[in-house]
Structures are given as C-alpha cells and as structure tokens.
Design a protein around this motif. Sequence first.
Motif, PDB file in Angstrom:
ATOM      1  N   LEU A 107       0.823  -1.206   0.000  1.00  0.00           N
ATOM      2  CA  LEU A 107       0.000   0.000   0.000  1.00  0.00           C
ATOM      3  C   LEU A 107       0.855   1.252   0.000  1.00  0.00           C
ATOM      4  CD1 LEU A 107      -1.637  -2.172   1.994  1.00  0.00           C
ATOM      5  CD2 LEU A 107      -3.169  -0.224   2.195  1.00  0.00           C
ATOM      6  N   ILE A 108       0.332   2.288  -0.633  1.00  0.00           N
ATOM      7  CA  ILE A 108       0.860   3.642  -0.510  1.00  0.00           C
ATOM      8  C   ILE A 108      -0.227   4.482   0.142  1.00  0.00           C
ATOM      9  CG2 ILE A 108       1.678   5.692  -1.719  1.00  0.00           C
ATOM     10  CD1 ILE A 108       2.653   3.798  -3.957  1.00  0.00           C
ATOM     11  N   VAL A 109       0.100   5.099   1.256  1.00  0.00           N
ATOM     12  CA  VAL A 109      -0.819   5.986   1.963  1.00  0.00           C
ATOM     13  C   VAL A 109      -0.316   7.413   1.783  1.00  0.00           C
ATOM     14  CG1 VAL A 109      -1.754   6.642   4.208  1.00  0.00           C
ATOM     15  CG2 VAL A 109      -1.449   4.219   3.638  1.00  0.00           C
ATOM     16  N   GLU A 110      -1.192   8.311   1.364  1.00  0.00           N
ATOM     17  CA  GLU A 110      -0.769   9.665   1.004  1.00  0.00           C
ATOM     18  C   GLU A 110      -1.567  10.728   1.746  1.00  0.00           C
ATOM     19  OE1 GLU A 110      -0.095  12.479  -2.982  1.00  0.00           O
ATOM     20  OE2 GLU A 110      -0.525  10.338  -3.182  1.00  0.00           O
ATOM     21  N   TYR A 111      -0.841  11.812   2.107  1.00  0.00           N
ATOM     22  CA  TYR A 111      -1.467  13.029   2.627  1.00  0.00           C
ATOM     23  C   TYR A 111      -1.176  14.185   1.666  1.00  0.00           C
ATOM     24  CZ  TYR A 111      -2.622  10.902   7.116  1.00  0.00           C
ATOM     25  OH  TYR A 111      -3.170  10.113   8.104  1.00  0.00           O
ATOM     26  N   THR A 112      -2.183  15.011   1.433  1.00  0.00           N
ATOM     27  CA  THR A 112      -2.063  16.084   0.448  1.00  0.00           C
ATOM     28  C   THR A 112      -1.453  17.354   1.043  1.00  0.00           C
ATOM     29  OG1 THR A 112      -4.273  16.941   0.953  1.00  0.00           O
ATOM     30  CG2 THR A 112      -4.102  15.273  -0.794  1.00  0.00           C
ATOM     31  N   GLY A 113      -1.108  18.269   0.151  1.00  0.00           N
ATOM     32  CA  GLY A 113      -0.623  19.583   0.558  1.00  0.00           C
ATOM     33  C   GLY A 113      -1.761  20.486   1.000  1.00  0.00           C
ATOM     34  N   ASN A 114      -1.395  21.678   1.483  1.00  0.00           N
ATOM     35  CA  ASN A 114      -2.385  22.688   1.824  1.00  0.00           C
ATOM     36  C   ASN A 114      -3.110  23.201   0.587  1.00  0.00           C
ATOM     37  OD1 ASN A 114      -2.253  23.162   4.672  1.00  0.00           O
ATOM     38  ND2 ASN A 114      -0.303  24.212   4.407  1.00  0.00           N
ATOM     39  N   ARG A 115      -4.271  23.760   0.778  1.00  0.00           N
ATOM     40  CA  ARG A 115      -4.915  24.534  -0.281  1.00  0.00           C
ATOM     41  C   ARG A 115      -4.017  25.726  -0.580  1.00  0.00           C
ATOM     42  NH1 ARG A 115      -8.342  28.900  -1.106  1.00  0.00           N
ATOM     43  NH2 ARG A 115      -9.776  28.626  -2.869  1.00  0.00           N
ATOM     44  N   PHE A 116      -3.572  25.817  -1.826  1.00  0.00           N
ATOM     45  CA  PHE A 116      -2.600  26.847  -2.239  1.00  0.00           C
ATOM     46  C   PHE A 116      -2.905  27.204  -3.690  1.00  0.00           C
ATOM     47  CE2 PHE A 116       1.948  27.671  -3.733  1.00  0.00           C
ATOM     48  CZ  PHE A 116       2.014  28.954  -3.199  1.00  0.00           C
ATOM     49  N   PRO A 117      -3.925  28.051  -3.918  1.00  0.00           N
ATOM     50  CA  PRO A 117      -4.368  28.342  -5.290  1.00  0.00           C
ATOM     51  C   PRO A 117      -3.258  28.820  -6.208  1.00  0.00           C
ATOM     52  CG  PRO A 117      -5.975  29.161  -3.707  1.00  0.00           C
ATOM     53  CD  PRO A 117      -4.782  28.717  -2.915  1.00  0.00           C
ATOM     54  N   VAL A 118      -2.315  29.590  -5.688  1.00  0.00           N
ATOM     55  CA  VAL A 118      -1.222  30.101  -6.523  1.00  0.00           C
ATOM     56  C   VAL A 118      -0.424  28.955  -7.129  1.00  0.00           C
ATOM     57  CG1 VAL A 118       0.936  31.391  -6.490  1.00  0.00           C
ATOM     58  CG2 VAL A 118      -1.061  32.282  -5.276  1.00  0.00           C
ATOM     59  N   GLY A 119      -0.325  27.848  -6.384  1.00  0.00           N
ATOM     60  CA  GLY A 119       0.425  26.702  -6.869  1.00  0.00           C
ATOM     61  C   GLY A 119      -0.433  25.635  -7.515  1.00  0.00           C
ATOM     62  N   GLY A 120      -1.751  25.855  -7.527  1.00  0.00           N
ATOM     63  CA  GLY A 120      -2.647  24.871  -8.124  1.00  0.00           C
ATOM     64  C   GLY A 120      -3.060  23.759  -7.189  1.00  0.00           C
ATOM     65  N   SER A 121      -2.690  23.866  -5.906  1.00  0.00           N
ATOM     66  CA  SER A 121      -3.034  22.827  -4.934  1.00  0.00           C
ATOM     67  C   SER A 121      -4.378  23.146  -4.284  1.00  0.00           C
ATOM     68  CB  SER A 121      -1.957  22.725  -3.849  1.00  0.00           C
ATOM     69  OG  SER A 121      -2.329  21.814  -2.838  1.00  0.00           O
ATOM     70  N   THR A 122      -5.301  22.185  -4.301  1.00  0.00           N
ATOM     71  CA  THR A 122      -6.624  22.382  -3.714  1.00  0.00           C
ATOM     72  C   THR A 122      -6.690  21.957  -2.255  1.00  0.00           C
ATOM     73  OG1 THR A 122      -7.445  20.176  -4.280  1.00  0.00           O
ATOM     74  CG2 THR A 122      -7.655  21.900  -5.971  1.00  0.00           C
TER      75      THR A 122
ATOM     76  N   PRO B   6       6.291  25.772  -9.699  1.00  0.00           N
ATOM     77  CA  PRO B   6       7.252  24.673  -9.525  1.00  0.00           C
ATOM     78  C   PRO B   6       7.040  23.851  -8.259  1.00  0.00           C
ATOM     79  CG  PRO B   6       8.308  26.812  -9.191  1.00  0.00           C
ATOM     80  CD  PRO B   6       6.961  27.082  -9.761  1.00  0.00           C
ATOM     81  N   HIS B   7       6.316  24.394  -7.284  1.00  0.00           N
ATOM     82  CA  HIS B   7       5.995  23.653  -6.063  1.00  0.00           C
ATOM     83  C   HIS B   7       4.775  22.782  -6.362  1.00  0.00           C
ATOM     84  CE1 HIS B   7       5.727  22.765  -1.808  1.00  0.00           C
ATOM     85  NE2 HIS B   7       4.550  23.345  -1.673  1.00  0.00           N
ATOM     86  N   THR B   8       5.039  21.555  -6.828  1.00  0.00           N
ATOM     87  CA  THR B   8       3.962  20.712  -7.343  1.00  0.00           C
ATOM     88  C   THR B   8       4.277  19.238  -7.157  1.00  0.00           C
ATOM     89  OG1 THR B   8       2.663  20.182  -9.325  1.00  0.00           O
ATOM     90  CG2 THR B   8       4.981  20.739  -9.664  1.00  0.00           C
ATOM     91  N   ASP B   9       3.218  18.437  -7.019  1.00  0.00           N
ATOM     92  CA  ASP B   9       3.394  16.983  -6.981  1.00  0.00           C
ATOM     93  C   ASP B   9       3.179  16.350  -8.353  1.00  0.00           C
ATOM     94  OD1 ASP B   9       0.663  17.365  -7.194  1.00  0.00           O
ATOM     95  OD2 ASP B   9       0.119  16.062  -5.515  1.00  0.00           O
ATOM     96  N   LEU B  10       2.881  17.157  -9.354  1.00  0.00           N
ATOM     97  CA  LEU B  10       2.562  16.638 -10.686  1.00  0.00           C
ATOM     98  C   LEU B  10       3.785  16.125 -11.438  1.00  0.00           C
ATOM     99  CD1 LEU B  10      -0.062  19.347 -11.704  1.00  0.00           C
ATOM    100  CD2 LEU B  10      -0.526  16.943 -11.198  1.00  0.00           C
TER     101      LEU B  10
ATOM    102  N   PRO C 112       3.687  27.985 -17.385  1.00  0.00           N
ATOM    103  CA  PRO C 112       2.630  27.021 -17.068  1.00  0.00           C
ATOM    104  C   PRO C 112       2.512  25.941 -18.147  1.00  0.00           C
ATOM    105  CG  PRO C 112       1.645  28.990 -17.993  1.00  0.00           C
ATOM    106  CD  PRO C 112       3.124  29.255 -17.890  1.00  0.00           C
ATOM    107  N   GLU C 113       2.394  24.708 -17.701  1.00  0.00           N
ATOM    108  CA  GLU C 113       2.262  23.565 -18.601  1.00  0.00           C
ATOM    109  C   GLU C 113       1.160  22.658 -18.077  1.00  0.00           C
ATOM    110  OE1 GLU C 113       4.780  19.628 -20.013  1.00  0.00           O
ATOM    111  OE2 GLU C 113       5.887  21.377 -19.312  1.00  0.00           O
ATOM    112  N   GLY C 114       0.059  22.587 -18.778  1.00  0.00           N
ATOM    113  CA  GLY C 114      -1.073  21.807 -18.311  1.00  0.00           C
ATOM    114  C   GLY C 114      -1.538  22.325 -16.959  1.00  0.00           C
ATOM    115  N   LYS C 115      -1.651  21.417 -16.000  1.00  0.00           N
ATOM    116  CA  LYS C 115      -2.072  21.800 -14.652  1.00  0.00           C
ATOM    117  C   LYS C 115      -0.931  22.372 -13.819  1.00  0.00           C
ATOM    118  CE  LYS C 115      -5.761  18.308 -14.350  1.00  0.00           C
ATOM    119  NZ  LYS C 115      -6.260  17.133 -13.589  1.00  0.00           N
ATOM    120  N   VAL C 116       0.288  22.324 -14.347  1.00  0.00           N
ATOM    121  CA  VAL C 116       1.446  22.808 -13.590  1.00  0.00           C
ATOM    122  C   VAL C 116       1.571  24.316 -13.777  1.00  0.00           C
ATOM    123  CG1 VAL C 116       3.919  22.627 -13.233  1.00  0.00           C
ATOM    124  CG2 VAL C 116       2.610  20.599 -13.863  1.00  0.00           C
TER     125      VAL C 116
END
Length: 289
Positions: free
Chosen positions: A70-85, A257-261, A250-254
């Motif tokens: 298994l891989i268990v994951e926790y997400t980043g903060n909501r950060f609209p500037v970086g595209g993180s919800t 640079p602070h991104t998990d994509l 910007p490239e697609g959803k990126v």
Amino acid sequence: MIEGGVFILLLWASGSVQGKPFDLETPAMTGAPPGPGLRVRQVALEYSGTEVYHALYLPEDWKPGGKYPLIVEYTGNRFPVGGSTGEVKDANLGYGISGGKGFIWVSMPYVEKGRQKNALTWWGDRQGTIDYCKTNLPRICKAFGGDTNNIILCGFSRGAIATSYIGLADDEIASFWKGIFTHDHFDGARKWDYPESDRASALKRLARLQGRPVLVCSMGSSERDYLKDHLGLADFTFLQVPTKSLFNIPEGKVIHPHTDLWMLKDSEYRDKARAWLRSVVASRDRRIP
C-alpha cells in the motif's frame, strides 16, 4: 558519500524533459464501488452523514484474495497560486510512483475541527486525523488484501510534513510504515505557526522510525541541510527534483514549480523514486512491532 558515519546516497541527474508529454493522468475519484483501476470515495462508519472521506484506488492488476503493498498519502495545503486544492481527491504522488499497478493507494484525510468535513489547510483536529488513519488503514488492508508489512507513507508539501507530524505522532501509528517518502518540506526543517512544530519535537517524532528508509525529494537543499545532522534517525536517500526544468511553466495543470505533478511525467527523477520504492518493498520487514 559519508557524513557522520552514515552512508547517504545523493541522487542527482542532469538534463531536461521540457516538452515531453505527461504519460500518466491521475484517475478522477468517483462514487462507484471499488474495483481494479478505479479511484473511489469512501466514508468511514464513524463519519457516516458527514463530508469526511478518504479515497481508495485499487491497482489495475488487483484481484480478490491477492496481497498488495500500500501507498498511503497526505495532500498539501490549499494553495491556489500553486494549483493545490488541499483536497483528498487531488493527490498525485501515490499514483505517479506506482503507475497505477501493483499497489493499493489510499489518500487519507485531515479531519477538520468539529469532525464534519476534511481540512484543506493544515491539521484541523489533529487527534481526529491520527485516529482516522489508525482505525481505517487496518480496515482497508483487511477488506482489499493490503500487505500490512509493506505500507509506504508519502506526502507533498503539508503532506510531506504530515508523514511525521501525523504519521509518527505516536508509537502505534509509526509502527504502520515500512518506509516514507516526501516532496517539498519536512517536519522540523522550519518552525510553523502550530503546536510542536519546533525542531526538538520533530526530531522526537522522527526517532520513532528507528532507522527505516526515507526518500526526501525536494526542489532545493534545505531539507537535506537540516537532516544531515540527524542521519542516525532513519535510512535517508535524497533526491533533488528540478521541477523548473521538468516543465515549461505554465504547462497543463502545472502553474508553479511547487507541485506533486512531476510524478505524472516520465523522467529520470521519477525512475529513481520508483527504484527506491521497489527496493523498500522488496527488503526485509523493518517495521517496529
């Protein structure tokens, strides 16, 4: 190289893959029943009637009666500037590093104060978040064939901190993990405006790993600079990921640079992260009873 008597593997690579297309797309979460290749929304029994949920992905090659790491994951903060919800449904690391095969992937929530919805920024009800994982991870393993001796914890940004702040909060939850990997940020690398974010508290949490493997991915070197004085606490591998070179932002959803994509794009950095994951899963069980 050797620092403080501990061997550190520094993973560096050159070149750019700007313009190279994404080869993966994280499956959208749906309300369908669990099944191979599907990512579905699940509500725990204790949270029936609330908006608190986790996301479960069963690999394309999943079959009833099988046994899967298994891989268990926790997400980043909501950060609209970086595209993180900040949303559970928008996690990407676990899918990218597994490629959608061979691993069950669970995106765990941060339970908001009041325990009626998921927290999109920081920790919400921290104890509620810890308890949610302690209760539901064993359930998921039992229901879907998760290998309790092969659970990897990961996170991006807030989630990178959460691998320790949540995942190593006490001995019980720390015992779940065979290894951890993080991207951008690390518990104790800096002080934040929440309780026990100081370095002494963070190092006490990290000590609960008792030498288990940790892959520390980041754009820069601050995490490595912090941890180099504490290498005896875990089996650290450091991977510098130059996201500015990987994308024509910007490239697609990126859009930042602070991104998990970056995990969704073929690169030598993802290859190295996957090699680390394979080696941890294949190794002897290093969990602490």
